[in-house]
Design a protein around this motif. Structure first.
Motif, PDB file in Angstrom:
ATOM      1  N   ALA A   1       0.454  -1.601  -0.360  1.00 30.52           N
ATOM      2  CA  ALA A   1      -0.423   0.054  -0.283  1.00 30.52           C
ATOM      3  C   ALA A   1       1.043   1.556  -0.425  1.00 30.52           C
ATOM      4  O   ALA A   1       0.685   1.932  -0.612  1.00 30.52           O
ATOM      5  CB  ALA A   1      -0.519  -0.061   1.627  1.00 30.52           C
TER       6      ALA A   1
ATOM      7  N   ARG B   1       3.187   2.925  -4.204  1.00 36.18           N
ATOM      8  CA  ARG B   1       1.941   3.651  -4.850  1.00 36.18           C
ATOM      9  C   ARG B   1       2.002   2.607  -5.869  1.00 36.18           C
ATOM     10  O   ARG B   1       0.540   1.640  -6.849  1.00 36.18           O
ATOM     11  CB  ARG B   1       1.851   4.579  -5.142  1.00 36.18           C
ATOM     12  CG  ARG B   1       0.603   5.640  -4.459  1.00 36.18           C
ATOM     13  CD  ARG B   1       0.770   7.099  -4.372  1.00 36.18           C
ATOM     14  NE  ARG B   1      -0.604   8.093  -3.303  1.00 36.18           N
ATOM     15  CZ  ARG B   1      -1.636   7.542  -3.652  1.00 36.18           C
ATOM     16  NH1 ARG B   1      -2.232   7.163  -5.221  1.00 36.18           N
ATOM     17  NH2 ARG B   1      -1.956   8.624  -3.501  1.00 36.18           N
ATOM     18  N   PRO B   2       3.052   3.072  -6.648  1.00 36.11           N
ATOM     19  CA  PRO B   2       2.765   2.069  -8.259  1.00 36.11           C
ATOM     20  C   PRO B   2       2.717   0.496  -8.672  1.00 36.11           C
ATOM     21  O   PRO B   2       2.245  -0.280  -9.163  1.00 36.11           O
ATOM     22  CB  PRO B   2       4.194   2.573  -9.394  1.00 36.11           C
ATOM     23  CG  PRO B   2       4.943   3.096  -7.767  1.00 36.11           C
ATOM     24  CD  PRO B   2       4.404   3.125  -7.065  1.00 36.11           C
TER      25      PRO B   2
ATOM     26  N   ALA C   1       1.045  -1.084  -5.193  1.00 34.56           N
ATOM     27  CA  ALA C   1       0.138  -1.408  -5.318  1.00 34.56           C
ATOM     28  C   ALA C   1      -0.868  -1.350  -6.102  1.00 34.56           C
ATOM     29  O   ALA C   1      -2.089  -2.104  -7.130  1.00 34.56           O
ATOM     30  CB  ALA C   1      -0.477  -0.067  -3.896  1.00 34.56           C
ATOM     31  N   ALA C   2      -1.091   0.062  -7.453  1.00 35.50           N
ATOM     32  CA  ALA C   2      -1.788  -0.025  -8.510  1.00 35.50           C
ATOM     33  C   ALA C   2      -1.679  -1.397  -9.032  1.00 35.50           C
ATOM     34  O   ALA C   2      -2.299  -1.145  -9.855  1.00 35.50           O
ATOM     35  CB  ALA C   2      -1.022   1.688  -9.171  1.00 35.50           C
TER      36      ALA C   2
END
Ligand SMILES: Nc1ncnc2c1ncn2[C@@H]1O[C@H](COP(=O)(O)OP(=O)(O)O)[C@@H](O)[C@H]1O
Ligand SMILES: [Mg+2]
Length: 406
Positions: free
Chosen positions: A199, A202-203, A205-206
């Motif tokens: 989490a 970001r990248p 998690a995406a």
């Protein structure tokens, strides 16, 4: 042998010929009837069924030969022995008498002691014939039962073998299913953990969310649960079938105890009442039943199978009759229905495992085979009587005490 007097019909158009004979035979404790011609003789034979006929050959109207032929044409009179009384003993006439169905002849003028000797001979022969055919019928029945028992025994062996073979794979598939569930649940947990751990970045998690979506992980998680449930359900059904096959084939070591079969019938009726209620009225004609040594739960299973089958056999609305009674050291329980009935081919096969005439999902074909096994182990038997379009009766016969079994 027979306590009552035996009846002899004497047929002669000239009463003077037979007066002495009638007196003589009556003295010898026969019941003697007399007819004056062939027509009267036929009528009396139909009505009285004499044990033997003494028949004059030459008579007005239909003669003795024709009278005899007609007697032999009817199933009710064909077995009555006919002795001709004749004055014509040339070979042609004698042959004609035998061809017409006579068993013997005496010559006129009649010698009464000779007639008596021949009457005794033919009555004895006839009695022997009667006993033979009675024994023949018994033998035939015993033979049929033996064949049926042997067929069921070999099917039992087969069933036991199949049950044993299936048990093993069911065991490990069941065990593996449990492990699989644990493994997959762990894997789902790991995916969740990964997602949480990622989490912060970001990248990552995406990307993870993308991958999860592409693999339809949420759907799999949901579907996995129902696939597991379905598989367990399927396995349970296979287990039930295997258990039924075992019940059919094997003795159970459950203990026997004295039981009130009427109570068993009543509680079983309660259990199946929803199946029966809209189909049939239940009529109970309970007789006097002593307590019976049995495994009550197993007999209840038999009653249940018979009652459900009876309800299934009734298309719209009918009657199921439960009758009970005692015969010596045995009791019987009859479950009858006013349903569709069965043809002879079906009756032959109803006790075989998996024999069913019902659509898939309704019939398994195991009810009666299991019932057969249970009743057999109780030392009893199930008799079936059925008529197409009229209905069926299944009668369970059980010994009251186990040692009374055949
Ligand atoms: N009371 C009955 N009336 C007509 N047919 C019957 C009756 N009882 C049994 N049968 C026949 O015997 C077959 C086998 O019965 P059963 O062993 O109980 O299996 P199932 O009920 O699952 O078919 C039935 O499919 C049916 O054809
Ligand atoms: Mg059934």
């Amino acid at each position: 042998m027979k306590p009552e007097r035996q009846t002899i019909l004497i047929v002669d158009d000239v009463p003077a010929n037979i007066g002495v004979l009638v007196d003589f035979l009556e003295e010898k404790q026969f019941r003697v009837l007399v007819a004056r011609d062939g027509e009267e003789a036929l009528a009396r034979c139909q009505l009285v069924k004499p044990d033997l006929v003494l028949l004059d050959v030459m008579m007005p109207g239909i003669d003795g030969l024709e009278t005899c032929r007609r007697l032999k044409q009817h199933s009710e009179t064909v077995h009555i022995p006919v002795i001709f009384m004749t004055a014509m003993t040339d070979s042609d006439n004698v042959v004609a008498a035998f061809e017409a169905g006579g068993v013997d002849y005496v010559t006129k003028p009649i010698r009464i002691t000779e007639v008596l000797a021949r009457i005794h001979t033919h009555l004895a022969l006839r009695e022997m014939h009667r006993q033979l055919s009675a024994q023949n019928t018994l033998l035939q029945e015993a033979n049929d039962r033996l064949l049926q028992a042997e067929k069921m025994a070999s099917i039992g062996q087969l069933a036991a073998g199949v049950a044993h073979e299936i048990n093993n794979p069911i065991g490990f598939v069941n065990c593996n299913l449990g492990n699989l569930q644990t493994y997959v649940t762990t894997l789902f947990g790991v995916i969740d953990d990964f997602q949480q751990a990622a989490a912060a970045a970001r990248p990552v998690a995406a990307r993870m969310a993308e991958l999860k979506e592409a693999a339809e992980v949420d759907f799999i998680r949901h579907d996995f649960a129902s696939l597991m449930d379905e598989s367990r359900d399927g396995l349970q059904r296979v287990k039930d079938i295997v258990q039924a096959l075992k019940d059919f084939a094997h003795a159970d070591n459950a203990n026997t105890a004295s039981a009130d079969l009427h109570r068993g019938l009543d509680s079983t009726l309660n259990i199946v009442s929803s199946e029966i209620r809209n189909k049939a009225d239940v009529v109970k004609e309970y007789g006097d039943l002593p307590p019976v040594e049995c495994i009550a739960s197993q007999l209840n299973q038999v009653f249940m199978n018979l009652l459900v089958n009876a309800a299934h056999a009734i298309a719209v609305k009918g009657v199921i009759t439960i009758r009970t009674g005692r015969a010596g050291q045995w009791v019987w329980i009859e479950i009858g229905d006013t349903g569709a009935g069965m043809n002879a081919d079906t009756i032959q096969r109803i006790f075989e495992p998996f024999f069913t005439t019902k659509p898939i999902g309704i019939g398994t074909g195991l009810g009666l085979s299991v019932s057969y096994g249970i009743v057999k182990r109780h030392g009893g038997r199930i008799d079936v009587h059925s008529e197409l379009g009229t209905g069926s009766q299944f009668t369970v016969h059980l010994p009251i005490h186990r040692e009374a079994s055949p």
